[in-house]
Enzyme design. Structure first.
Site, short mmCIF file in Angstrom:
data_model
loop_
_atom_site.label_atom_id
_atom_site.label_comp_id
_atom_site.label_asym_id
_atom_site.label_seq_id
_atom_site.Cartn_x
_atom_site.Cartn_y
_atom_site.Cartn_z
N HIS A 12 0.79 -1.24 0.00
CA HIS A 12 0.00 0.00 0.00
C HIS A 12 0.82 1.28 0.00
CE1 HIS A 12 -3.46 -2.34 -0.39
NE2 HIS A 12 -3.23 -3.02 0.72
N ARG A 51 -1.75 -3.39 -9.92
CA ARG A 51 -2.43 -2.23 -9.34
C ARG A 51 -1.61 -1.51 -8.28
NH1 ARG A 51 -7.18 -5.26 -5.96
NH2 ARG A 51 -7.59 -6.11 -8.02
N HIS A 194 -3.67 -11.59 7.01
CA HIS A 194 -4.80 -10.91 6.37
C HIS A 194 -5.72 -10.25 7.39
CE1 HIS A 194 -7.69 -9.61 3.43
NE2 HIS A 194 -6.76 -9.85 2.55
#
Ligand code: PXP
Length: 241
Positions: A12, A51, A194
Protein backbone atom coordinates in the site's frame (compact mmCIF):
# COMPACT_ATOMS: atom_id res chain seq x y z
CA UNK A 1 10.13 -20.90 22.36
CA UNK A 2 11.04 -19.57 18.92
CA UNK A 3 10.24 -15.95 18.23
CA UNK A 4 7.37 -15.27 15.85
CA UNK A 5 8.64 -13.49 12.75
CA UNK A 6 6.99 -10.41 11.32
CA UNK A 7 6.61 -10.04 7.57
CA UNK A 8 5.83 -6.46 6.60
CA UNK A 9 3.67 -6.08 3.50
CA UNK A 10 4.38 -2.76 1.75
CA UNK A 11 1.93 -3.03 -1.17
CA UNK A 12 0.00 0.00 0.00
CA UNK A 13 2.99 2.30 -0.14
CA UNK A 14 2.82 1.57 -3.87
CA UNK A 15 -0.96 2.17 -3.81
CA UNK A 16 -0.37 5.70 -2.50
CA UNK A 17 2.40 6.32 -5.02
CA UNK A 18 0.28 5.10 -7.92
CA UNK A 19 -2.63 7.34 -6.90
CA UNK A 20 -0.63 10.26 -8.29
CA UNK A 21 1.40 8.48 -10.95
CA UNK A 22 4.58 9.82 -9.33
CA UNK A 23 7.68 8.14 -7.90
CA UNK A 24 6.76 9.01 -4.34
CA UNK A 25 6.39 7.43 -1.78
CA UNK A 26 8.90 4.78 -2.76
CA UNK A 27 8.19 1.12 -1.84
CA UNK A 28 11.95 0.48 -1.87
CA UNK A 29 12.46 3.20 0.73
CA UNK A 30 9.67 1.70 2.85
CA UNK A 31 11.24 -1.77 2.53
CA UNK A 32 14.63 -0.48 3.69
CA UNK A 33 13.12 1.42 6.63
CA UNK A 34 11.10 -1.67 7.60
CA UNK A 35 14.26 -3.76 7.42
CA UNK A 36 16.06 -1.31 9.73
CA UNK A 37 13.10 -1.27 12.11
CA UNK A 38 13.07 -5.00 12.79
CA UNK A 39 10.94 -6.54 10.02
CA UNK A 40 11.98 -10.14 9.48
CA UNK A 41 10.91 -10.17 5.83
CA UNK A 42 9.28 -7.85 3.32
CA UNK A 43 6.18 -8.98 1.47
CA UNK A 44 5.05 -7.65 -1.90
CA UNK A 45 2.21 -8.93 -4.06
CA UNK A 46 2.83 -8.58 -7.77
CA UNK A 47 -0.73 -8.67 -9.05
CA UNK A 48 -1.67 -9.60 -12.57
CA UNK A 49 -3.10 -6.07 -13.07
CA UNK A 50 -0.06 -4.42 -11.35
CA UNK A 51 -2.43 -2.23 -9.34
CA UNK A 52 0.17 -1.52 -6.66
CA UNK A 53 3.57 -3.24 -6.89
CA UNK A 54 5.14 -3.03 -10.37
CA UNK A 55 7.84 -5.22 -11.91
CA UNK A 56 10.41 -2.48 -11.40
CA UNK A 57 9.62 -2.42 -7.64
CA UNK A 58 10.26 -6.14 -7.43
CA UNK A 59 13.63 -5.76 -9.16
CA UNK A 60 14.69 -2.74 -7.06
CA UNK A 61 13.65 -4.28 -3.74
CA UNK A 62 15.15 -7.67 -4.58
CA UNK A 63 18.50 -6.10 -5.43
CA UNK A 64 18.77 -3.93 -2.29
CA UNK A 65 17.12 -5.94 0.48
CA UNK A 66 19.22 -7.96 2.94
CA UNK A 67 16.35 -9.68 4.75
CA UNK A 68 14.22 -12.19 2.81
CA UNK A 69 11.81 -10.91 0.19
CA UNK A 70 8.46 -12.71 0.26
CA UNK A 71 6.87 -12.48 -3.17
CA UNK A 72 3.14 -13.15 -3.36
CA UNK A 73 2.01 -14.40 -6.75
CA UNK A 74 -0.95 -16.10 -8.38
CA UNK A 75 -0.62 -19.60 -9.82
CA UNK A 76 -0.02 -18.54 -13.43
CA UNK A 77 2.70 -19.21 -16.00
CA UNK A 78 3.57 -15.50 -16.16
CA UNK A 79 4.14 -15.27 -12.40
CA UNK A 80 6.09 -18.52 -12.31
CA UNK A 81 8.46 -17.15 -14.98
CA UNK A 82 8.92 -13.89 -13.03
CA UNK A 83 9.57 -15.76 -9.78
CA UNK A 84 12.11 -18.08 -11.39
CA UNK A 85 13.90 -15.08 -12.89
CA UNK A 86 14.01 -13.04 -9.67
CA UNK A 87 14.52 -15.90 -7.21
CA UNK A 88 13.04 -14.33 -4.07
CA UNK A 89 13.89 -16.21 -0.89
CA UNK A 90 10.20 -16.71 -0.05
CA UNK A 91 7.20 -17.21 -2.32
CA UNK A 92 3.57 -17.26 -1.24
CA UNK A 93 1.09 -18.51 -3.84
CA UNK A 94 -2.23 -16.71 -3.47
CA UNK A 95 -5.56 -16.78 -5.29
CA UNK A 96 -6.30 -13.76 -7.42
CA UNK A 97 -9.46 -12.33 -8.91
CA UNK A 98 -9.33 -9.22 -11.05
CA UNK A 99 -12.35 -7.56 -9.48
CA UNK A 100 -11.51 -8.16 -5.81
CA UNK A 101 -10.32 -5.31 -3.59
CA UNK A 102 -7.97 -7.62 -1.71
CA UNK A 103 -7.20 -11.37 -1.51
CA UNK A 104 -10.63 -12.50 -0.37
CA UNK A 105 -10.01 -16.11 0.57
CA UNK A 106 -7.60 -19.00 0.45
CA UNK A 107 -6.44 -20.93 -2.60
CA UNK A 108 -8.61 -23.58 -4.18
CA UNK A 109 -6.09 -26.40 -4.09
CA UNK A 110 -8.28 -28.83 -6.02
CA UNK A 111 -8.27 -26.52 -9.04
CA UNK A 112 -5.12 -26.60 -11.17
CA UNK A 113 -3.65 -29.25 -8.86
CA UNK A 114 -1.09 -30.54 -11.35
CA UNK A 115 -0.02 -27.00 -12.34
CA UNK A 116 0.42 -26.11 -8.66
CA UNK A 117 2.47 -29.21 -8.00
CA UNK A 118 4.77 -28.41 -10.94
CA UNK A 119 5.00 -24.76 -9.90
CA UNK A 120 5.96 -25.64 -6.32
CA UNK A 121 8.51 -28.17 -7.57
CA UNK A 122 10.16 -25.60 -9.87
CA UNK A 123 10.19 -22.85 -7.25
CA UNK A 124 11.71 -25.12 -4.62
CA UNK A 125 14.31 -26.29 -7.11
CA UNK A 126 15.16 -22.63 -7.65
CA UNK A 127 15.74 -22.38 -3.86
CA UNK A 128 12.64 -20.41 -2.89
CA UNK A 129 10.70 -21.36 0.23
CA UNK A 130 7.13 -21.97 -0.93
CA UNK A 131 4.03 -21.17 1.06
CA UNK A 132 0.36 -21.60 0.11
CA UNK A 133 -2.25 -19.09 1.27
CA UNK A 134 -5.17 -21.24 2.45
CA UNK A 135 -8.32 -21.23 4.53
CA UNK A 136 -8.05 -22.80 8.00
CA UNK A 137 -9.24 -26.16 6.68
CA UNK A 138 -7.76 -29.55 7.48
CA UNK A 139 -8.41 -30.64 3.94
CA UNK A 140 -6.36 -27.73 2.58
CA UNK A 141 -3.55 -28.50 5.01
CA UNK A 142 -3.52 -32.11 3.81
CA UNK A 143 -3.50 -30.99 0.16
CA UNK A 144 -0.68 -28.51 0.86
CA UNK A 145 1.41 -31.34 2.25
CA UNK A 146 0.57 -33.48 -0.78
CA UNK A 147 1.64 -30.62 -3.07
CA UNK A 148 4.95 -30.52 -1.16
CA UNK A 149 4.73 -26.90 0.03
CA UNK A 150 7.19 -25.86 2.75
CA UNK A 151 4.66 -23.71 4.56
CA UNK A 152 1.02 -22.67 4.65
CA UNK A 153 -0.30 -19.22 5.47
CA UNK A 154 -3.70 -19.31 7.14
CA UNK A 155 -6.11 -16.62 5.88
CA UNK A 156 -7.18 -14.74 9.00
CA UNK A 157 -9.63 -12.39 7.28
CA UNK A 158 -12.74 -13.98 8.76
CA UNK A 159 -11.62 -13.98 12.38
CA UNK A 160 -10.27 -10.43 12.07
CA UNK A 161 -13.67 -9.24 10.81
CA UNK A 162 -15.44 -10.93 13.71
CA UNK A 163 -13.01 -9.42 16.22
CA UNK A 164 -13.35 -5.94 14.67
CA UNK A 165 -17.14 -6.16 14.85
CA UNK A 166 -17.06 -7.42 18.45
CA UNK A 167 -18.73 -10.66 17.37
CA UNK A 168 -18.12 -14.12 18.77
CA UNK A 169 -14.93 -15.41 17.16
CA UNK A 170 -14.42 -18.53 19.32
CA UNK A 171 -15.50 -21.03 16.65
CA UNK A 172 -13.17 -19.51 14.04
CA UNK A 173 -10.39 -19.36 16.63
CA UNK A 174 -10.76 -23.10 17.31
CA UNK A 175 -10.79 -23.81 13.58
CA UNK A 176 -7.54 -21.89 13.10
CA UNK A 177 -6.00 -23.55 16.15
CA UNK A 178 -6.81 -27.03 14.82
CA UNK A 179 -5.45 -26.15 11.36
CA UNK A 180 -2.19 -24.85 12.84
CA UNK A 181 -1.77 -27.90 15.02
CA UNK A 182 -2.47 -30.24 12.11
CA UNK A 183 -0.10 -28.32 9.83
CA UNK A 184 2.69 -28.51 12.39
CA UNK A 185 2.07 -32.22 12.94
CA UNK A 186 2.62 -32.81 9.21
CA UNK A 187 5.87 -30.85 9.33
CA UNK A 188 4.55 -27.71 7.65
CA UNK A 189 5.65 -24.30 8.88
CA UNK A 190 2.49 -22.31 9.57
CA UNK A 191 2.04 -18.58 8.99
CA UNK A 192 -0.97 -16.32 9.45
CA UNK A 193 -2.09 -13.17 7.72
CA UNK A 194 -4.80 -10.91 6.37
CA UNK A 195 -6.73 -8.17 8.09
CA UNK A 196 -4.58 -8.22 11.22
CA UNK A 197 -4.32 -5.29 13.59
CA UNK A 198 -2.94 -4.93 17.13
CA UNK A 199 -5.99 -6.56 18.73
CA UNK A 200 -6.32 -9.55 16.39
CA UNK A 201 -2.56 -10.17 16.37
CA UNK A 202 -2.64 -10.24 20.17
CA UNK A 203 -5.46 -12.81 20.15
CA UNK A 204 -3.99 -15.04 17.45
CA UNK A 205 -0.44 -15.10 18.77
CA UNK A 206 -1.77 -17.11 21.73
CA UNK A 207 -2.15 -20.12 19.43
CA UNK A 208 1.07 -22.13 19.61
CA UNK A 209 2.72 -23.05 16.34
CA UNK A 210 2.56 -19.82 14.33
CA UNK A 211 6.01 -19.11 12.90
CA UNK A 212 5.24 -15.88 11.04
CA UNK A 213 2.64 -13.14 10.74
CA UNK A 214 2.28 -11.15 7.52
CA UNK A 215 0.73 -7.74 8.01
CA UNK A 216 0.15 -4.92 5.56
CA UNK A 217 -2.84 -2.63 5.34
CA UNK A 218 -3.27 -1.78 9.02
CA UNK A 219 0.48 -1.42 9.54
CA UNK A 220 0.91 0.99 6.62
CA UNK A 221 -2.25 2.87 7.69
CA UNK A 222 -1.00 3.39 11.25
CA UNK A 223 2.40 4.42 9.89
CA UNK A 224 0.80 7.50 8.35
CA UNK A 225 0.20 8.75 11.88
CA UNK A 226 3.12 7.29 13.81
CA UNK A 227 5.81 6.30 11.29
CA UNK A 228 6.84 2.80 10.14
CA UNK A 229 9.46 2.21 12.81
CA UNK A 230 7.26 2.55 15.93
CA UNK A 231 4.47 0.50 14.37
CA UNK A 232 6.79 -2.34 13.35
CA UNK A 233 8.35 -2.30 16.81
CA UNK A 234 4.90 -2.37 18.41
CA UNK A 235 3.79 -5.34 16.29
CA UNK A 236 6.98 -7.25 17.04
CA UNK A 237 6.45 -6.67 20.76
CA UNK A 238 2.80 -7.75 20.60
CA UNK A 239 3.47 -11.02 18.75
CA UNK A 240 6.32 -12.02 21.02
CA UNK A 241 5.13 -10.79 24.44
N1 PXP B 1 -0.88 -12.44 3.58
C1 PXP B 1 -1.33 -12.61 2.31
C2 PXP B 1 -1.05 -13.92 1.66
C3 PXP B 1 -1.98 -11.57 1.63
O1 PXP B 1 -2.40 -11.76 0.35
C4 PXP B 1 -2.16 -10.33 2.27
C5 PXP B 1 -2.82 -9.21 1.56
O2 PXP B 1 -2.12 -8.82 0.45
C6 PXP B 1 -1.66 -10.20 3.58
C7 PXP B 1 -1.05 -11.27 4.22
C8 PXP B 1 -1.74 -8.90 4.32
O3 PXP B 1 -3.05 -8.57 4.57
P1 PXP B 1 -3.37 -7.14 5.16
O4 PXP B 1 -2.92 -6.14 4.15
O5 PXP B 1 -4.85 -7.17 5.34
O6 PXP B 1 -2.61 -7.02 6.45
Amino acid sequence: MNKIRLGVNIDHVATVRNARGENYPSPLRAALIAQKSGADSITIHLREDRRHIKDKDLEAIKSKLKIPLNLEIAATKEMLTIALKNKPKFICIVPEKRQEVTTEGGLNLKFKKSFLKQMIYKLKKSKSRVSLFIEPSLDDIRDSKFLDADCVEIHTGKICNLINKNKNYKKEFQKIKKAIHFGNSLGLEVHAGHGLNFKSAQILKKIPGIAEFNIGHFLIGESIFFGLKPIIKKFKKIINK
